[in-house]
Enzyme design. Structure first.
Site, PDB file in Angstrom:
ATOM      1  N   TYR A  18      38.184  32.462  38.497  1.00  0.00           N
ATOM      2  CA  TYR A  18      37.950  31.583  39.394  1.00  0.00           C
ATOM      3  C   TYR A  18      37.169  30.181  38.973  1.00  0.00           C
ATOM      4  CZ  TYR A  18      39.360  35.321  42.482  1.00  0.00           C
ATOM      5  OH  TYR A  18      40.014  36.335  43.036  1.00  0.00           O
ATOM      6  N   ARG A  37      49.154  38.421  39.926  1.00  0.00           N
ATOM      7  CA  ARG A  37      48.070  39.244  39.655  1.00  0.00           C
ATOM      8  C   ARG A  37      48.597  40.766  40.266  1.00  0.00           C
ATOM      9  NH1 ARG A  37      42.820  36.399  41.979  1.00  0.00           N
ATOM     10  NH2 ARG A  37      42.001  38.534  40.829  1.00  0.00           N
TER      11      ARG A  37
HETATM   12  C1  DQA Z   1      41.953  34.017  46.116  1.00  0.00           C
HETATM   13  C2  DQA Z   1      42.811  35.228  45.849  1.00  0.00           C
HETATM   14  C3  DQA Z   1      42.427  36.579  46.690  1.00  0.00           C
HETATM   15  O1  DQA Z   1      43.250  37.696  46.283  1.00  0.00           O
HETATM   16  C4  DQA Z   1      40.930  36.892  46.258  1.00  0.00           C
HETATM   17  O2  DQA Z   1      40.851  38.138  47.194  1.00  0.00           O
HETATM   18  C5  DQA Z   1      40.110  35.958  46.583  1.00  0.00           C
HETATM   19  C6  DQA Z   1      40.162  34.436  45.974  1.00  0.00           C
HETATM   20  C7  DQA Z   1      41.950  32.934  45.244  1.00  0.00           C
HETATM   21  O3  DQA Z   1      41.605  31.910  45.550  1.00  0.00           O
HETATM   22  O4  DQA Z   1      42.849  32.973  44.084  1.00  0.00           O
HETATM   23  O5  DQA Z   1      38.952  36.094  47.138  1.00  0.00           O
HETATM   24  O6  DQA Z   1      41.990  33.820  47.529  1.00  0.00           O
END
Ligand code: DQA
Length: 140
Positions: free
Chosen positions: A22, A104
């Site tokens: 992230y 993913r």
């Molecule tokens: C997310 C992807 C989701 O699977 C995950 O649970 C998140 C972040 C993303 O921004 O990539 O919390 O929404």
């Protein structure tokens, strides 16, 4: 235009959580940069870890703002209630994700909210939010 960004669970930890997925920047650091880029539009922001609070926000703002950028976090993959709220309101909603959820784990490849949204942008890190605002503000 009035644009509302809604971030769901754990996105308050951006910059600290799973940085390899992230990134290093918090949303609080990123938001002013986004606002500076779209000075002709009013961009406001709401974050909650709670599904009910996200639905309350969609209901409260979804008839008055011009567009919503929603990263529902893990609720993306589970929440029929958020999908129903998106269908109930008049503002167009763009689903965003920092990561490419389709590349993913299997359980992340399903979005319960995608069919209720105008479109989905995933995989461009924080730039996914900018791309969603570009899409919302595009003159057609
Ligand atoms: C997310 C992807 C989701 O699977 C995950 O649970 C998140 C972040 C993303 O921004 O990539 O919390 O929404």
């Amino acid at each position: 235009m009035e644009i509302l960004i809604i971030n769901g669970p754990n996105l308050n930890l951006l910059g600290r959580r799973e940085k390899e997925i992230y990134g290093e920047k918090s949303f609080e650091e990123y938001l002013p940069l986004l606002q500076a880029r779209f000075t002709r539009h009013n961009i406001c922001y709401f974050q909650s870890n709670s599904e009910g609070a996200i639905i309350d926000c969609l209901q409260a703002e979804g008839f008055s703002v011009d567009g919503i950028v929603l990263n529902a976090g893990a609720y993306t993959h589970t929440s029929i209630a958020i999908a129903d709220a998106i269908r109930a309101i008049s503002a167009p909603v763009i689903e965003v994700h920092l990561s490419n959820i389709h590349a993913r784990e299997e359980y992340r490849r399903v979005s319960m909210i995608a069919s209720a949204c105008r479109g989905q942008i995933a995989g461009f890190g924080l730039d996914s939010y900018r791309l969603a605002i570009e899409a919302l503000t595009l003159k057609r």
